[in-house]
Design a protein around this motif. Structure first.
Motif, PDB file in Angstrom:
ATOM      1  N   MET A 186       5.480   9.608  -3.058  1.00  0.00           N
ATOM      2  CA  MET A 186       4.221  10.215  -3.504  1.00  0.00           C
ATOM      3  C   MET A 186       3.410   9.251  -4.373  1.00  0.00           C
ATOM      4  O   MET A 186       2.256   9.510  -4.694  1.00  0.00           O
ATOM      5  N   LEU A 187       4.025   8.147  -4.789  1.00  0.00           N
ATOM      6  CA  LEU A 187       3.343   7.209  -5.677  1.00  0.00           C
ATOM      7  C   LEU A 187       2.078   6.650  -5.035  1.00  0.00           C
ATOM      8  O   LEU A 187       2.046   6.387  -3.840  1.00  0.00           O
ATOM      9  N   ASP A 188       1.095   6.448  -5.855  1.00  0.00           N
ATOM     10  CA  ASP A 188      -0.122   5.809  -5.390  1.00  0.00           C
ATOM     11  C   ASP A 188       0.066   4.306  -5.565  1.00  0.00           C
ATOM     12  O   ASP A 188       0.072   3.799  -6.673  1.00  0.00           O
ATOM     13  N   VAL A 189       0.272   3.609  -4.471  1.00  0.00           N
ATOM     14  CA  VAL A 189       0.533   2.170  -4.526  1.00  0.00           C
ATOM     15  C   VAL A 189      -0.650   1.441  -3.918  1.00  0.00           C
ATOM     16  O   VAL A 189      -1.045   1.731  -2.800  1.00  0.00           O
ATOM     17  N   ASN A 190      -1.213   0.512  -4.679  1.00  0.00           N
ATOM     18  CA  ASN A 190      -2.339  -0.219  -4.136  1.00  0.00           C
ATOM     19  C   ASN A 190      -2.495  -1.565  -4.828  1.00  0.00           C
ATOM     20  O   ASN A 190      -3.063  -1.643  -5.896  1.00  0.00           O
TER      21      ASN A 190
ATOM     22  N   TYR B 112       0.753  -1.241   0.000  1.00  0.00           N
ATOM     23  CA  TYR B 112       0.000   0.000   0.000  1.00  0.00           C
ATOM     24  C   TYR B 112       0.787   1.298   0.000  1.00  0.00           C
ATOM     25  O   TYR B 112       0.203   2.368  -0.057  1.00  0.00           O
ATOM     26  N   ARG B 113       2.119   1.254   0.106  1.00  0.00           N
ATOM     27  CA  ARG B 113       2.841   2.516  -0.070  1.00  0.00           C
ATOM     28  C   ARG B 113       4.331   2.283  -0.184  1.00  0.00           C
ATOM     29  O   ARG B 113       4.831   1.195   0.072  1.00  0.00           O
TER      30      ARG B 113
END
Length: 172
Positions: free
Chosen positions: A137-141, A71-72
């Motif tokens: 800052m990446l959107d990790v999901n 998630y991040r």
């Protein structure tokens, strides 16, 4: 004596995502696919690895497949300049990790267990803060089911390859 390790490989989709950063920021990029380490490198001879392999088979039967959530982006600084994809801790992962460090392979881990997939390492302090500054800052999901883990061994050229794969939950 050979060097072995125990890892989980995530899905191809997650590996591709990790590799898009690893090829720039991780000097081990060519040596091993993106992975979540359950047990760091250890040494064993042929006799001992047979024994370990049997125990891993037994162990894998005690656990069911589980959900992995990534998630991040996070970092191990100041301990070391490693940038990684953070995995949601879960009971199965923690238990597996704990059992892999008990009686049969010994060697307590150096650090407490933080499930992660490395995407950058061996960076200088400046590089680390630049890269981490932009990557966090990446959107990790990612959400996926993990149903196996792997015993790897190291080849002479430093790369790692699968020695044996253990599927979770076959004993249930």
């Amino acid at each position: 004596m050979m060097k072995y390790g125990i890892v989980i490989f995530p899905s191809k989709k997650l590996q591709d995502f990790a590799n898009s950063y690893r090829k720039r920021y991780d000097p081990h990029y060519a040596l091993i696919p993106p992975h979540l380490t359950l047990k760091n490198a250890f040494e064993a001879d042929d006799e001992k690895i047979k024994d370990i392999s049997e125990k891993l088979e037994e162990l894998s039967n005690h656990y069911n497949p589980f959900q992995l959530s990534v998630y991040r982006v996070s970092s191990f600084q100041p301990v070391n300049n490693v940038i990684y994809l953070k995995c949601e801790p879960n009971e199965t992962l923690n238990e597996l990790h704990k059992e892999l460090h008990q009686d049969f392979i010994g060697e307590q881990p150096e650090y407490s267990f933080v499930p992660h997939i490395t995407i950058g390492q061996k960076l200088s302090d400046d590089e680390h803060s630049d890269v981490y500054g932009s990557l966090r800052m990446l959107d990790v999901n990612f959400e996926e089911t993990i149903d196996r883990f792997h015993l790897l061994y190291q080849l002479d050229n430093g790369s790692w390859t699968v020695y044996e794969t253990f599927r979770l939950g076959r004993g249930n």
